[in-house]
Scaffold this motif. Structure first.
Motif, short mmCIF file in Angstrom:
data_model
loop_
_atom_site.label_atom_id
_atom_site.label_comp_id
_atom_site.label_asym_id
_atom_site.label_seq_id
_atom_site.Cartn_x
_atom_site.Cartn_y
_atom_site.Cartn_z
N UNK A 152 0.78 -1.15 -0.23
CA UNK A 152 0.09 0.21 -0.29
C UNK A 152 1.07 1.27 -0.40
N UNK A 153 2.10 1.49 1.14
CA UNK A 153 2.35 2.52 1.60
C UNK A 153 3.53 2.93 -0.41
N UNK A 154 4.28 1.80 -0.85
CA UNK A 154 4.63 1.73 -1.85
C UNK A 154 3.99 2.38 -2.78
N UNK A 155 2.84 2.12 -3.22
CA UNK A 155 1.88 2.13 -4.25
C UNK A 155 1.53 3.74 -3.65
N UNK A 156 1.26 4.34 -2.97
CA UNK A 156 0.75 5.53 -2.59
C UNK A 156 2.32 6.68 -3.58
N UNK A 157 2.94 6.40 -3.27
CA UNK A 157 4.81 6.55 -3.60
C UNK A 157 4.74 7.30 -4.61
N UNK A 158 5.48 4.84 -5.06
CA UNK A 158 5.94 5.10 -6.54
C UNK A 158 5.60 6.05 -7.76
N UNK A 159 4.35 6.77 -7.52
CA UNK A 159 3.54 7.57 -8.93
C UNK A 159 5.13 8.57 -8.95
N UNK A 160 5.64 9.12 -8.11
CA UNK A 160 5.86 10.00 -7.60
C UNK A 160 7.60 9.77 -8.57
N UNK A 161 7.79 8.73 -8.46
CA UNK A 161 8.87 8.24 -8.80
C UNK A 161 8.97 9.19 -10.85
N UNK A 162 7.92 8.82 -11.23
CA UNK A 162 7.96 9.42 -12.23
C UNK A 162 8.02 11.26 -12.45
N UNK A 163 8.04 12.00 -11.56
CA UNK A 163 8.42 13.09 -12.65
C UNK A 163 9.07 13.06 -12.22
N UNK A 164 9.76 12.35 -11.12
CA UNK A 164 11.55 12.92 -10.34
C UNK A 164 12.49 13.80 -12.04
N UNK A 165 12.42 12.74 -13.39
CA UNK A 165 12.90 13.23 -14.10
C UNK A 165 12.98 14.38 -14.94
N UNK A 166 11.70 15.24 -14.52
CA UNK A 166 11.28 16.37 -15.17
C UNK A 166 11.64 17.27 -14.37
N UNK A 167 12.14 17.21 -13.06
CA UNK A 167 12.28 17.95 -11.86
C UNK A 167 14.05 18.03 -12.07
N UNK A 168 14.56 17.16 -12.28
CA UNK A 168 15.84 16.62 -12.64
C UNK A 168 16.73 18.01 -13.94
#
Ligand code: GS8
Length: 219
Positions: A152-168
């Motif tokens: 559950x917690x992994x599912x709640x957080x992992x989507x935000x990783x898909x935006x890391x590249x853009x912010x980088x």
């Protein structure tokens, strides 16, 4: 009986991604309907008249709204496979606390990076990294937030990783240096089919973020 499952979705939404991953973990087939959030469909307004946001899960014609509530619903209805929440009440409460922290702190800070008001841009970056470091502390040396299994917690957080590249690229945030354990955890999650096959293309997310900012500036 699985019944008919429809997901109202939009672009690279991290919230809809939670639902897609949860359904994939349960091996559920569903129909995904893309919403234009600038021109919401009568179906979205009928199914989520109070909040009027995606994602909405429509199960046998009945809507379930709010992403974390949807993930819990999926876990309860299709409970014969891949449990997402722990069975122990105390551990369940802890998992709910951390998923709530992701919504109340991580997401709220990430929004300040995504659509910054000039005066809060630097503050937003700092706050976002602090929330990720807090998550890193909770992860500790476990492979996943719940322990040995993705949940559950992994599912709640992992989507935000898909935006890391853009912010980088756009904001020079060096996530690898700032929160290496989160990056290692995210790469571990990405090895799972249920996550990888639903993840949006990083370049598309980058374009989406860049475009939203352009629109915000000209508005
Ligand atoms: C999360 C969903 C959300 O923000 C909820 O109410 O379900 N806690 C929320 N959905 C966004 C798209 S994802 O960024 C949305 O539907 N926005 C439309 C709007 O704000 O009108």
């Amino acid at each position: 009986m699985a019944g008919e499952v429809v997901l109202l979705n939009s672009g690279p939404s991290p919230f809809a991604l939670r639902v897609k991953i949860a359904l994939a973990e349960k091996g559920m087939k569903y129909e995904s309907k893309e919403e234009d959030l600038s021109n919401k469909s009568p179906l979205l307004l009928e199914m989520n008249p109070i909040i009027k946001k995606i994602p909405v899960l429509i199960h046998n014609g009945k809507p379930v709204c709010e992403p974390l509530i949807i993930v819990q619903y999926i876990d309860e209805v299709w409970n014969d496979k891949s449990p997402l929440l722990p069975s122990d009440p105390y551990q369940r409460a802890q998992a709910r606390f951390w998923a709530d922290f992701v919504d109340k702190k991580v997401y709220v800070a990430s929004r300040k990076v995504w659509r910054p008001k000039v005066e809060e841009q630097e503050e937003g970056k700092k706050e976002y990294l602090e929330t990720l470091k807090t998550m890193e502390g909770e992860l500790g040396d476990k492979p996943y937030f719940g322990g040995e299994n993705f949940g559950y917690v992994d599912i709640s957080l992992i989507p935000f990783y898909s935006w890391f590249h853009a912010y980088k690229v756009l904001d020079n945030i060096n996530f690898e240096a700032e929160c290496p354990k989160i990056i290692a955890w995210a790469k571990r999650c990405m090895q799972k089919q249920t996550v990888a096959k639903n993840f949006p293309d990083q370049k598309k997310v980058y374009e989406f973020v860049a475009q939203t900012r352009k629109k915000d500036i000209s508005a």
